[in-house]
Design a protein around this motif. Structure first.
Motif, short mmCIF file in Angstrom:
data_model
loop_
_atom_site.label_atom_id
_atom_site.label_comp_id
_atom_site.label_asym_id
_atom_site.label_seq_id
_atom_site.Cartn_x
_atom_site.Cartn_y
_atom_site.Cartn_z
N LEU A 183 0.83 -1.19 0.00
CA LEU A 183 0.00 0.00 0.00
C LEU A 183 0.88 1.25 0.00
CD1 LEU A 183 -2.48 -1.18 2.77
CD2 LEU A 183 -2.75 -1.39 0.30
N GLN A 184 0.55 2.21 -0.85
CA GLN A 184 1.28 3.46 -0.95
C GLN A 184 0.30 4.61 -0.80
OE1 GLN A 184 4.74 3.82 -1.47
NE2 GLN A 184 4.37 5.98 -1.05
N ALA A 185 0.38 5.29 0.33
CA ALA A 185 -0.52 6.42 0.59
C ALA A 185 0.12 7.72 0.13
CB ALA A 185 -0.85 6.49 2.07
N SER A 186 -0.71 8.65 -0.34
CA SER A 186 -0.23 9.96 -0.76
C SER A 186 -1.37 10.97 -0.63
CB SER A 186 0.27 9.91 -2.20
OG SER A 186 -0.79 9.55 -3.07
N GLY A 187 -1.03 12.23 -0.85
CA GLY A 187 -2.06 13.27 -0.84
C GLY A 187 -2.08 14.13 0.40
N GLY A 188 -1.27 13.80 1.40
CA GLY A 188 -1.23 14.62 2.59
C GLY A 188 -0.58 15.96 2.33
N GLY A 189 -0.70 16.85 3.30
CA GLY A 189 -0.11 18.17 3.16
C GLY A 189 -0.61 19.11 4.22
N LEU A 190 -0.32 20.39 4.00
CA LEU A 190 -0.72 21.45 4.93
C LEU A 190 -1.93 22.18 4.36
CD1 LEU A 190 -0.21 23.30 7.39
CD2 LEU A 190 1.35 24.62 5.93
N VAL A 191 -2.96 22.33 5.17
CA VAL A 191 -4.18 23.01 4.72
C VAL A 191 -4.73 23.82 5.88
CG1 VAL A 191 -5.65 21.05 5.33
CG2 VAL A 191 -6.39 22.63 3.54
N GLN A 192 -5.42 24.89 5.56
CA GLN A 192 -6.04 25.70 6.60
C GLN A 192 -7.35 25.05 7.06
OE1 GLN A 192 -6.47 29.69 5.01
NE2 GLN A 192 -4.52 30.29 5.91
N ALA A 193 -7.74 25.36 8.28
CA ALA A 193 -9.01 24.86 8.80
C ALA A 193 -10.15 25.26 7.86
CB ALA A 193 -9.25 25.42 10.19
N GLY A 194 -11.04 24.31 7.63
CA GLY A 194 -12.14 24.53 6.70
C GLY A 194 -11.84 24.07 5.29
N GLY A 195 -10.58 23.78 5.02
CA GLY A 195 -10.19 23.36 3.70
C GLY A 195 -10.40 21.87 3.45
N SER A 196 -9.93 21.41 2.30
CA SER A 196 -10.13 20.02 1.88
C SER A 196 -8.82 19.41 1.39
CB SER A 196 -11.15 19.95 0.74
OG SER A 196 -12.41 20.42 1.15
N LEU A 197 -8.74 18.11 1.53
CA LEU A 197 -7.65 17.32 0.97
C LEU A 197 -8.24 15.99 0.52
CD1 LEU A 197 -4.61 17.63 3.43
CD2 LEU A 197 -4.71 18.47 1.08
N ARG A 198 -7.58 15.36 -0.46
CA ARG A 198 -7.97 14.02 -0.86
C ARG A 198 -6.75 13.11 -0.75
NH1 ARG A 198 -10.21 11.51 -6.56
NH2 ARG A 198 -8.09 12.07 -7.22
N LEU A 199 -6.88 12.11 0.07
CA LEU A 199 -5.82 11.11 0.21
C LEU A 199 -6.06 9.97 -0.76
CD1 LEU A 199 -5.44 10.85 4.09
CD2 LEU A 199 -4.43 12.50 2.51
N LEU A 200 -4.97 9.42 -1.26
CA LEU A 200 -5.05 8.27 -2.13
C LEU A 200 -4.22 7.13 -1.56
CD1 LEU A 200 -4.99 11.01 -4.03
CD2 LEU A 200 -4.92 9.33 -5.86
N CYS A 201 -4.65 5.92 -1.81
CA CYS A 201 -3.88 4.74 -1.42
C CYS A 201 -3.86 3.82 -2.63
CB CYS A 201 -4.48 4.06 -0.22
SG CYS A 201 -3.64 2.54 0.25
N ALA A 202 -2.68 3.67 -3.21
CA ALA A 202 -2.52 2.78 -4.36
C ALA A 202 -2.06 1.42 -3.85
CB ALA A 202 -1.51 3.37 -5.32
N ALA A 203 -2.73 0.39 -4.28
CA ALA A 203 -2.42 -0.96 -3.83
C ALA A 203 -1.87 -1.80 -4.97
CB ALA A 203 -3.67 -1.63 -3.27
N SER A 204 -0.88 -2.59 -4.67
CA SER A 204 -0.36 -3.54 -5.64
C SER A 204 -1.06 -4.87 -5.44
CB SER A 204 1.15 -3.70 -5.47
OG SER A 204 1.42 -4.27 -4.20
N GLY A 205 -0.98 -5.73 -6.42
CA GLY A 205 -1.55 -7.05 -6.26
C GLY A 205 -2.84 -7.22 -7.05
N ARG A 206 -3.02 -8.41 -7.58
CA ARG A 206 -4.16 -8.68 -8.43
C ARG A 206 -5.44 -8.91 -7.65
NH1 ARG A 206 -1.85 -13.59 -11.77
NH2 ARG A 206 -1.00 -14.03 -9.71
N THR A 207 -5.34 -9.08 -6.33
CA THR A 207 -6.52 -9.40 -5.54
C THR A 207 -7.07 -8.20 -4.79
OG1 THR A 207 -5.12 -10.11 -3.72
CG2 THR A 207 -5.86 -11.79 -5.28
N PHE A 208 -6.67 -7.00 -5.19
CA PHE A 208 -7.10 -5.79 -4.49
C PHE A 208 -8.61 -5.74 -4.35
CE2 PHE A 208 -7.25 -1.43 -3.19
CZ PHE A 208 -8.32 -0.88 -3.87
N SER A 209 -9.32 -6.11 -5.38
CA SER A 209 -10.77 -5.98 -5.37
C SER A 209 -11.45 -6.88 -4.35
CB SER A 209 -11.33 -6.27 -6.77
OG SER A 209 -11.02 -7.58 -7.16
N SER A 210 -10.73 -7.82 -3.78
CA SER A 210 -11.32 -8.70 -2.78
C SER A 210 -10.98 -8.27 -1.35
CB SER A 210 -10.84 -10.14 -3.00
OG SER A 210 -9.45 -10.24 -2.78
#
Length: 125
Positions: A3-30
């Protein structure tokens, strides 16, 4: 599964962020997927989780109505959309996965076999 997480950072209160987690492996969907977080000096806590099909989602009370978890089983990616961020959301966010978790265990860290490296989210006031 790796699992590789990304998307973090510095944001002001009230703001938005989107985190992503990319997974390796053919069985991710399970695999059920989720997010935990750990703030400095605090225990790791559950944030959100999603079933393998995406049909069921689970949220901590502290983020309900502000955060949304989703997944794309074609792209092997799970997302955490975070809106209306608060300073108390500041933490390292960890992506997690498990192939056999039951609906009663989504909230517990030991239930997940796979953990990503974490991505830091800092919300300034």
């Amino acid at each position: 599964v790796q699992l590789q997480a990304s998307g973090g950072g510095l944001v002001q209160a009230g703001g938005s962020l989107r985190l992503l987690c990319a997974a390796s492996g053919r069985t991710f969907s399970s695999y059920a997927m989720g997010w935990f977080r750990q703030a400095p000096g605090k225990e790791r806590e559950f944030v959100a989780a999603i079933s393998w099909s995406g049909g069921s989602t689970y949220y901590a009370d502290s983020v309900k109505g502000r955060f949304t978890i989703s997944r794309d089983n074609v792209k092997n990616t799970v997302y955490l959309q975070m809106n209306s961020l608060k300073p108390e959301d500041t933490a390292v966010y960890y992506c997690v996965a498990d192939p056999t978790i039951d609906s009663g265990s989504y909230y517990y860290p030991p239930a997940y076999d796979y953990w990503g490296q974490g991505t830091l989210v800092t919300v300034s006031s």
